[in-house]
Design a protein around this motif. Structure first.
Motif, short mmCIF file in Angstrom:
data_model
loop_
_atom_site.label_atom_id
_atom_site.label_comp_id
_atom_site.label_asym_id
_atom_site.label_seq_id
_atom_site.Cartn_x
_atom_site.Cartn_y
_atom_site.Cartn_z
N VAL A 30 2.80 1.63 -3.44
CA VAL A 30 1.63 2.22 -4.76
C VAL A 30 1.59 3.54 -4.51
O VAL A 30 1.67 4.33 -5.38
CB VAL A 30 0.56 1.29 -4.40
CG1 VAL A 30 -0.47 2.03 -5.35
CG2 VAL A 30 0.50 -0.04 -4.85
N ASP A 31 1.36 3.91 -3.02
CA ASP A 31 0.98 5.37 -2.82
C ASP A 31 2.27 6.34 -3.14
O ASP A 31 1.93 7.36 -3.63
CB ASP A 31 0.74 5.81 -1.26
CG ASP A 31 -0.12 6.88 -1.34
OD1 ASP A 31 -1.31 6.71 -1.22
OD2 ASP A 31 0.24 7.93 -0.70
N ALA A 90 4.61 5.69 -5.28
CA ALA A 90 4.85 5.73 -6.86
C ALA A 90 3.77 6.69 -7.60
O ALA A 90 4.27 7.30 -8.50
CB ALA A 90 4.43 4.34 -7.30
N GLU A 91 2.45 6.71 -6.98
CA GLU A 91 1.73 7.78 -7.41
C GLU A 91 1.89 9.23 -7.25
O GLU A 91 1.74 10.07 -7.82
CB GLU A 91 0.39 7.42 -6.73
CG GLU A 91 -0.45 6.24 -7.38
CD GLU A 91 -1.49 5.93 -6.81
OE1 GLU A 91 -1.99 6.70 -5.83
OE2 GLU A 91 -2.36 4.88 -7.09
N HIS A 92 2.83 9.46 -5.87
CA HIS A 92 3.03 10.97 -5.45
C HIS A 92 4.51 11.37 -5.36
O HIS A 92 4.57 12.48 -5.75
CB HIS A 92 2.41 11.03 -4.36
CG HIS A 92 0.94 10.90 -4.13
ND1 HIS A 92 0.30 9.74 -3.86
CD2 HIS A 92 -0.04 11.80 -4.30
CE1 HIS A 92 -1.07 9.78 -3.92
NE2 HIS A 92 -1.23 10.99 -4.10
N TYR A 116 7.25 7.44 3.06
CA TYR A 116 7.41 8.65 2.79
C TYR A 116 8.41 9.29 3.92
O TYR A 116 9.40 10.12 3.28
CB TYR A 116 6.11 9.63 3.08
CG TYR A 116 5.03 9.45 1.78
CD1 TYR A 116 5.42 10.33 0.82
CD2 TYR A 116 4.14 8.43 1.89
CE1 TYR A 116 4.47 10.08 -0.15
CE2 TYR A 116 3.34 8.53 0.91
CZ TYR A 116 3.38 9.20 -0.30
OH TYR A 116 2.43 9.17 -1.46
N LYS A 136 6.69 9.27 -10.00
CA LYS A 136 5.35 9.06 -11.24
C LYS A 136 6.21 8.28 -12.35
O LYS A 136 5.50 7.91 -13.27
CB LYS A 136 4.86 10.24 -11.68
CG LYS A 136 4.04 10.95 -10.35
CD LYS A 136 3.37 12.07 -10.66
CE LYS A 136 2.43 12.69 -9.72
NZ LYS A 136 1.99 13.91 -10.08
N GLN A 137 7.53 8.40 -12.48
CA GLN A 137 8.26 7.69 -13.49
C GLN A 137 8.14 6.05 -13.26
O GLN A 137 8.77 5.38 -14.31
CB GLN A 137 9.68 8.41 -13.72
CG GLN A 137 10.66 7.82 -12.67
CD GLN A 137 10.67 8.57 -11.51
OE1 GLN A 137 9.85 9.41 -11.16
NE2 GLN A 137 11.72 8.80 -10.62
N GLY A 138 7.95 5.57 -12.13
CA GLY A 138 7.88 4.33 -11.94
C GLY A 138 8.82 3.91 -10.90
O GLY A 138 9.86 4.39 -10.66
N GLU A 163 0.94 -0.96 -0.21
CA GLU A 163 0.01 -0.09 0.02
C GLU A 163 0.92 1.33 0.00
O GLU A 163 0.56 2.19 -0.69
CB GLU A 163 -0.74 0.04 1.25
CG GLU A 163 -2.27 0.80 1.33
CD GLU A 163 -3.08 0.74 2.20
OE1 GLU A 163 -3.07 1.40 3.23
OE2 GLU A 163 -3.68 -0.33 2.10
N GLN A 164 2.06 1.27 0.87
CA GLN A 164 2.89 2.57 0.88
C GLN A 164 3.68 2.60 -0.46
O GLN A 164 3.82 3.73 -0.95
CB GLN A 164 3.78 2.31 2.28
CG GLN A 164 2.89 2.46 3.33
CD GLN A 164 4.13 2.39 4.55
OE1 GLN A 164 5.27 2.81 4.41
NE2 GLN A 164 3.43 1.74 5.73
#
Length: 221
Positions: free
Chosen positions: A96-97, A99-101, A209, A104-106, A93-94
């Motif tokens: 994925v979060d 990666a989204e914020h 984070y 973003k390049q992956g 979950e962390q």
């Protein structure tokens, strides 16, 4: 004296707070365990030499903190072994979060065991630019994550040196040594015992984070 109703403190009994040794005494902690205070989703080990104020012992909904015990962490971190299902879920979950914020390049992620993530093109702070401008960067999760944090992080071994000398071809502090055999070097970043404070809701405590903020700080200073 605080009155613990079951495992939860009675807020009416702690108007002036309570000393940690009194909380410890009421937990009746047995061998191999330690007293823990849980309030508003935050968990901390009870310090017997500290006086706890009322606002530390009652959450925002007016409920008294829970006083419980947990097993000692005498063996510290371990890496690469069996990971509990909850740890896998929280890491995924962390990641994925993040990666989204943040990335973003992956990211590359160990989806099977959740042992590591890799940022393929991590941009290095300005003071590194005479050495390298970017690098793959790996973070390894201990089997006890999120209760325990990562120990340092890894960058590719083709970076010859670091500006501060904290970049090594081996590991310390019981960090995971397997990445070294796979072409990584270890950057020493050690979080002292008790300083890492995760929460039941991972967004409210220390998390991935937090660790990337730490990475940015240590690389930039």
């Amino acid at each position: 004296m605080a009155i613990i109703n079951g495992r939860r403190i009675d807020p009416k009994s702690i108007r002036n707070g309570i000393h940690g040794r009194d909380l410890v005494r009421q937990t009746q902690v047995g061998g191999g365990r330690r007293p823990i205070l849980e309030c508003g989703g935050k968990v901390q080990q009870i310090d017997p030499n500290r006086h706890y104020s009322p606002f530390e012992l009652v959450d925002k909904n007016g409920r008294g903190a829970k006083v419980i015990s947990m097993p000692d962490r005498s063996k510290g971190h371990s890496f690469g072994g069996h990971r509990p299902a909850l740890s896998k879920h929280l890491i995924t979950e962390q990641v994925v979060d993040v990666a989204e914020h943040l990335f973003k390049q992956g990211l590359e992620f160990d989806e099977e065991e959740s042992h590591w993530i890799v940022v393929p093109n991590f941009y290095l702070p300005k003071r590194w630019h005479t050495i390298a401008r970017e690098t793959p960067l790996l973070v390894a999760f201990p089997n006890e994550y999120p209760a325990l944090p990562p120990i340092g992080f890894y960058m590719m071994a083709d970076i010859p040196i670091s500006p501060d000398g904290h970049f090594f071809q081996g590991v310390a502090h019981n960090a995971w040594d397997e990445p070294i055999a796979r072409g990584w070097k270890w950057y020493c970043t050690y979080i002292h015992d008790g300083a890492w404070q995760p929460a039941r809701n991972w967004r409210e405590g220390d998390n991935l984070y937090t660790y990337f903020h730490l990475i940015n700080e240590v690389l930039g200073n």
